[in-house]
Enzyme design. Sequence first.
Site, PDB file in Angstrom:
ATOM      1  N   HIS A  26       0.812  -1.216   0.000  1.00 36.26           N
ATOM      2  CA  HIS A  26       0.000   0.000   0.000  1.00 36.26           C
ATOM      3  C   HIS A  26       0.843   1.263   0.000  1.00 36.26           C
ATOM      4  O   HIS A  26       2.029   1.232   0.272  1.00 36.26           O
ATOM      5  CB  HIS A  26      -0.971   0.018   1.181  1.00 36.26           C
ATOM      6  CG  HIS A  26      -0.348   0.233   2.517  1.00 36.26           C
ATOM      7  ND1 HIS A  26       0.051  -0.796   3.336  1.00 36.26           N
ATOM      8  CD2 HIS A  26      -0.066   1.367   3.204  1.00 36.26           C
ATOM      9  CE1 HIS A  26       0.537  -0.305   4.454  1.00 36.26           C
ATOM     10  NE2 HIS A  26       0.494   1.013   4.401  1.00 36.26           N
ATOM     11  N   ARG A  30      -2.432  11.303   3.528  1.00 32.73           N
ATOM     12  CA  ARG A  30      -3.114  11.935   4.654  1.00 32.73           C
ATOM     13  C   ARG A  30      -4.305  12.713   4.121  1.00 32.73           C
ATOM     14  O   ARG A  30      -4.187  13.399   3.107  1.00 32.73           O
ATOM     15  CB  ARG A  30      -2.156  12.864   5.388  1.00 32.73           C
ATOM     16  CG  ARG A  30      -1.107  12.139   6.172  1.00 32.73           C
ATOM     17  CD  ARG A  30      -0.170  13.101   6.917  1.00 32.73           C
ATOM     18  NE  ARG A  30       0.785  12.365   7.689  1.00 32.73           N
ATOM     19  CZ  ARG A  30       1.928  11.877   7.207  1.00 32.73           C
ATOM     20  NH1 ARG A  30       2.253  12.091   5.947  1.00 32.73           N
ATOM     21  NH2 ARG A  30       2.746  11.195   7.973  1.00 32.73           N
ATOM     22  N   GLU A  93      -4.045   3.495   1.611  1.00 31.10           N
ATOM     23  CA  GLU A  93      -4.298   3.799   3.017  1.00 31.10           C
ATOM     24  C   GLU A  93      -4.537   5.296   3.138  1.00 31.10           C
ATOM     25  O   GLU A  93      -3.686   6.097   2.750  1.00 31.10           O
ATOM     26  CB  GLU A  93      -3.096   3.400   3.873  1.00 31.10           C
ATOM     27  CG  GLU A  93      -3.211   3.840   5.324  1.00 31.10           C
ATOM     28  CD  GLU A  93      -1.917   3.648   6.094  1.00 31.10           C
ATOM     29  OE1 GLU A  93      -1.658   4.469   7.002  1.00 31.10           O
ATOM     30  OE2 GLU A  93      -1.154   2.702   5.797  1.00 31.10           O
ATOM     31  N   ASN A  97      -5.787  12.420  10.668  1.00 26.76           N
ATOM     32  CA  ASN A  97      -5.385  12.936  11.968  1.00 26.76           C
ATOM     33  C   ASN A  97      -6.573  13.718  12.513  1.00 26.76           C
ATOM     34  O   ASN A  97      -7.019  14.691  11.904  1.00 26.76           O
ATOM     35  CB  ASN A  97      -4.141  13.818  11.839  1.00 26.76           C
ATOM     36  CG  ASN A  97      -2.938  12.995  11.427  1.00 26.76           C
ATOM     37  OD1 ASN A  97      -2.551  12.074  12.121  1.00 26.76           O
ATOM     38  ND2 ASN A  97      -2.372  13.298  10.280  1.00 26.76           N
TER      39      ASN A  97
END
Length: 178
Positions: A26, A30, A93, A97
């Site tokens: 992967h 973010r 992925e 956060n």
Amino acid sequence: MAFTTEMQPGVCAQAPQETRGFVFNHTMLRVKDPAASLDFYSRVLGMRLLRKLDFPEMKFSLYFLAHLDGDAEVPEQPSARNAFVFSQRGVLELTHNWGTESDPEFRYHDGNAQPQGFGHICISVPDLDAAIRWFDQNQVPYVKRPEQGKMRDVAFIKDVDGYWIEIVEPARTGNLGS
């Protein structure tokens, strides 16, 4: 003799025996707002959410998505599904956060602004023209349409965080780089 690798300076002609079975699993991006990103990647790009992992002590969540074959059997049991996810190829992925979604000024660097670094991910599609119509219907922003620039038959779109996604139809890539 079967093809193994193109040779260029720095390329190891034979993969070391110790690396047998290694699989590129992967890549991670973010994301500011997981709901917006999950909508884009699942609805617009057709990926399936295979697993969500939360890490409350560190205040982040991970979302693992992939395109699966129609007959893929994904385990229900969480630990077995973890093993399934980490054995696949081409998983995306998304890392969230916590709290970034409520900060209107928050932005991630897309890798294409200066200083450049990360560039893009790529999705192969069976029919580039149909994919472009779908993206247009969904008002997906483009960096480059297939008819623009010197690299014809290649598109670049942006996701909700501004990350670039290359879109190619394998049958139309024969003359790239020649």
